[in-house]
Scaffold this active site. Sequence first.
Site, PDB file in Angstrom:
ATOM      1  N   SER A   6       1.070  -1.173   0.236  1.00 19.38           N
ATOM      2  CA  SER A   6      -0.028  -0.114  -0.115  1.00 19.38           C
ATOM      3  C   SER A   6       0.961   1.245  -0.072  1.00 19.38           C
ATOM      4  O   SER A   6       1.598   1.362   0.993  1.00 19.38           O
ATOM      5  CB  SER A   6      -0.910   0.116   1.188  1.00 19.38           C
ATOM      6  OG  SER A   6      -1.231   1.300   1.364  1.00 19.38           O
ATOM      7  N   HIS A  31      -0.945  -1.204  -4.312  1.00 11.47           N
ATOM      8  CA  HIS A  31      -2.289  -0.955  -3.897  1.00 11.47           C
ATOM      9  C   HIS A  31      -2.238   0.772  -3.746  1.00 11.47           C
ATOM     10  O   HIS A  31      -1.408   1.066  -2.947  1.00 11.47           O
ATOM     11  CB  HIS A  31      -2.615  -1.449  -2.648  1.00 11.47           C
ATOM     12  CG  HIS A  31      -3.602  -1.375  -1.882  1.00 11.47           C
ATOM     13  ND1 HIS A  31      -4.911  -2.162  -2.476  1.00 11.47           N
ATOM     14  CD2 HIS A  31      -4.049  -0.651  -0.997  1.00 11.47           C
ATOM     15  CE1 HIS A  31      -5.876  -1.691  -1.787  1.00 11.47           C
ATOM     16  NE2 HIS A  31      -5.621  -0.721  -0.886  1.00 11.47           N
ATOM     17  N   ASP A  33      -4.460   3.751  -2.470  1.00 10.13           N
ATOM     18  CA  ASP A  33      -5.569   4.307  -1.715  1.00 10.13           C
ATOM     19  C   ASP A  33      -6.024   5.639  -1.718  1.00 10.13           C
ATOM     20  O   ASP A  33      -5.160   6.531  -1.393  1.00 10.13           O
ATOM     21  CB  ASP A  33      -4.938   3.935  -0.109  1.00 10.13           C
ATOM     22  CG  ASP A  33      -4.925   2.605   0.128  1.00 10.13           C
ATOM     23  OD1 ASP A  33      -5.885   1.860   0.103  1.00 10.13           O
ATOM     24  OD2 ASP A  33      -4.057   2.117   0.882  1.00 10.13           O
ATOM     25  N   MET A  35      -8.404   8.667  -0.826  1.00  6.66           N
ATOM     26  CA  MET A  35      -9.302   9.116   0.266  1.00  6.66           C
ATOM     27  C   MET A  35      -9.814  10.491  -0.214  1.00  6.66           C
ATOM     28  O   MET A  35      -8.880  11.441  -0.537  1.00  6.66           O
ATOM     29  CB  MET A  35      -8.723   8.968   1.337  1.00  6.66           C
ATOM     30  CG  MET A  35      -8.053   7.594   1.739  1.00  6.66           C
ATOM     31  SD  MET A  35      -7.288   7.370   3.402  1.00  6.66           S
ATOM     32  CE  MET A  35      -6.682   5.858   3.480  1.00  6.66           C
ATOM     33  N   HIS A  64      -7.769   1.485  -4.730  1.00  4.37           N
ATOM     34  CA  HIS A  64      -8.944   1.371  -3.518  1.00  4.37           C
ATOM     35  C   HIS A  64      -9.580   2.667  -3.474  1.00  4.37           C
ATOM     36  O   HIS A  64      -8.892   3.572  -2.849  1.00  4.37           O
ATOM     37  CB  HIS A  64      -8.153   0.660  -2.438  1.00  4.37           C
ATOM     38  CG  HIS A  64      -9.079   0.649  -1.420  1.00  4.37           C
ATOM     39  ND1 HIS A  64      -8.682   0.547  -0.018  1.00  4.37           N
ATOM     40  CD2 HIS A  64     -10.545   0.640  -1.224  1.00  4.37           C
ATOM     41  CE1 HIS A  64      -9.697   0.260   0.838  1.00  4.37           C
ATOM     42  NE2 HIS A  64     -10.842   0.579   0.195  1.00  4.37           N
ATOM     43  N   MET A  66     -11.770   5.054  -1.523  1.00  4.96           N
ATOM     44  CA  MET A  66     -12.278   5.460  -0.499  1.00  4.96           C
ATOM     45  C   MET A  66     -12.979   6.760  -0.479  1.00  4.96           C
ATOM     46  O   MET A  66     -12.641   7.835   0.057  1.00  4.96           O
ATOM     47  CB  MET A  66     -11.647   5.261   0.562  1.00  4.96           C
ATOM     48  CG  MET A  66     -11.224   3.902   1.223  1.00  4.96           C
ATOM     49  SD  MET A  66      -9.863   3.720   2.078  1.00  4.96           S
ATOM     50  CE  MET A  66      -8.519   3.668   0.790  1.00  4.96           C
ATOM     51  N   MET A 135     -12.171  -5.389   4.285  1.00 10.88           N
ATOM     52  CA  MET A 135     -11.258  -4.318   5.147  1.00 10.88           C
ATOM     53  C   MET A 135     -11.199  -4.935   6.410  1.00 10.88           C
ATOM     54  O   MET A 135     -12.016  -5.625   7.153  1.00 10.88           O
ATOM     55  CB  MET A 135     -11.893  -3.177   5.323  1.00 10.88           C
ATOM     56  CG  MET A 135     -12.010  -2.367   4.286  1.00 10.88           C
ATOM     57  SD  MET A 135     -10.461  -1.735   3.164  1.00 10.88           S
ATOM     58  CE  MET A 135      -9.590  -1.047   4.672  1.00 10.88           C
ATOM     59  N   GLY A 143      -1.355   1.436   9.582  1.00 11.12           N
ATOM     60  CA  GLY A 143      -0.744   1.285  11.017  1.00 11.12           C
ATOM     61  C   GLY A 143      -1.656   0.802  11.995  1.00 11.12           C
ATOM     62  O   GLY A 143      -1.259   0.657  13.237  1.00 11.12           O
ATOM     63  N   ASP A 173      -7.274  -6.055   3.497  1.00  9.17           N
ATOM     64  CA  ASP A 173      -6.444  -4.926   3.559  1.00  9.17           C
ATOM     65  C   ASP A 173      -6.348  -4.310   5.149  1.00  9.17           C
ATOM     66  O   ASP A 173      -7.584  -3.922   5.648  1.00  9.17           O
ATOM     67  CB  ASP A 173      -7.306  -3.784   2.742  1.00  9.17           C
ATOM     68  CG  ASP A 173      -6.347  -2.534   2.581  1.00  9.17           C
ATOM     69  OD1 ASP A 173      -5.441  -2.365   3.148  1.00  9.17           O
ATOM     70  OD2 ASP A 173      -6.958  -1.611   1.799  1.00  9.17           O
TER      71      ASP A 173
HETATM   72  C1  DX5 Z   1      -6.615   1.752   4.935  1.00 10.24           C
HETATM   73  C2  DX5 Z   1      -6.142   1.471   3.871  1.00 10.24           C
HETATM   74  C3  DX5 Z   1      -4.794   0.325   3.814  1.00 10.24           C
HETATM   75  C4  DX5 Z   1      -3.613   0.762   4.666  1.00 10.24           C
HETATM   76  C5  DX5 Z   1      -2.897  -0.492   5.055  1.00 10.24           C
HETATM   77  O1  DX5 Z   1      -7.735   2.581   4.767  1.00 10.24           O
HETATM   78  O2  DX5 Z   1      -6.924   0.935   2.883  1.00 10.24           O
HETATM   79  O3  DX5 Z   1      -4.352  -0.038   2.474  1.00 10.24           O
HETATM   80  O4  DX5 Z   1      -2.812   1.576   4.109  1.00 10.24           O
HETATM   81  O5  DX5 Z   1      -1.705  -0.028   5.833  1.00 10.24           O
HETATM   82  P1  DX5 Z   1      -1.337  -1.209   6.860  1.00 10.24           P
HETATM   83  O6  DX5 Z   1      -0.802  -2.413   6.139  1.00 10.24           O
HETATM   84  O7  DX5 Z   1      -0.171  -0.444   7.726  1.00 10.24           O
HETATM   85  O8  DX5 Z   1      -2.290  -1.599   7.873  1.00 10.24           O
HETATM   86 ZN    ZN Z   2      -6.552  -0.047   0.793  1.00 14.67          ZN
END
Ligand code: DX5
Ligand code: ZN
Length: 219
Positions: A6, A31, A33, A35, A64, A66, A135, A143, A173
């Site tokens: 990610s 990946h 993300d 947002m 992904h 969001m 999820m 984290g 994820d």
């Molecule tokens: C959260 C994201 C994830 C996140 C995963 O909303 O979709 O992709 O970055 O990060 P770790 O592996 O650090 O949990």
């Molecule tokens: Zn993600």
Amino acid sequence: MLIAPSLLSCDFSKMGEEIKRMELAGADFMHLDVMDGHFVPNITFGAPVIKTVRPYTAVPFDVHLMISEPLKYIDDFADAGADIITFHTESDSDIKQTIDKIRSRGVKPGLVIKPATPADAVLPYLKDIYMVLVMTVEPGFGGQSFMEDMMPKVKEIRRASQTLNPNLLIEVDGGISNDTVAKAAAAGADVAVAGTAVFKAENSKAAIEKLKALAQTNG
Ligand code: DX5
Ligand code: ZN
């Protein structure tokens, strides 16, 4: 197990190089993300940034979304070079229409469910999609701790896919680490997103190899 680093955990001042570094480390998907600060309480990057870093690798881009209104932006992310676009069943867009729009652009569609959403939300669409993303944390931040109680949901989707869509990929994820990846694999996940575990590792290649090896064990 396929590993999808990610980029949320990368050094954004050199995102292109970070992508190259992940390719060399053995990433199966990148990946990304996205947002919007509305669907989730955080803002990351959008299609223009993805387009800029797209030339750095041939590894598939797993985007992904969001965001509250994914349907409005499918063209932008397709034009930016997404190979897979996943969006949330909890978003405001019509699910079937959004899947069809993604497909019409030659991109592979996927559905994502937040921790409180049951497997039922994706079952009616299983035959129309390439991937389901379950999820294993509340979306928004990297984290966080892996929610093991999502594993029955993964199993349920795996079971349903056997008749409806045997090639369906199930992705997990959030909170994937050496301690959790085998649990996800045992439940039937094919792809694990890993931010912290891969980017913060001293040796990202070794970290990816280790996750893959542990996924073959019994959790
Ligand atoms: C959260 C994201 C994830 C996140 C995963 O909303 O979709 O992709 O970055 O990060 P770790 O592996 O650090 O949990
Ligand atoms: Zn993600």
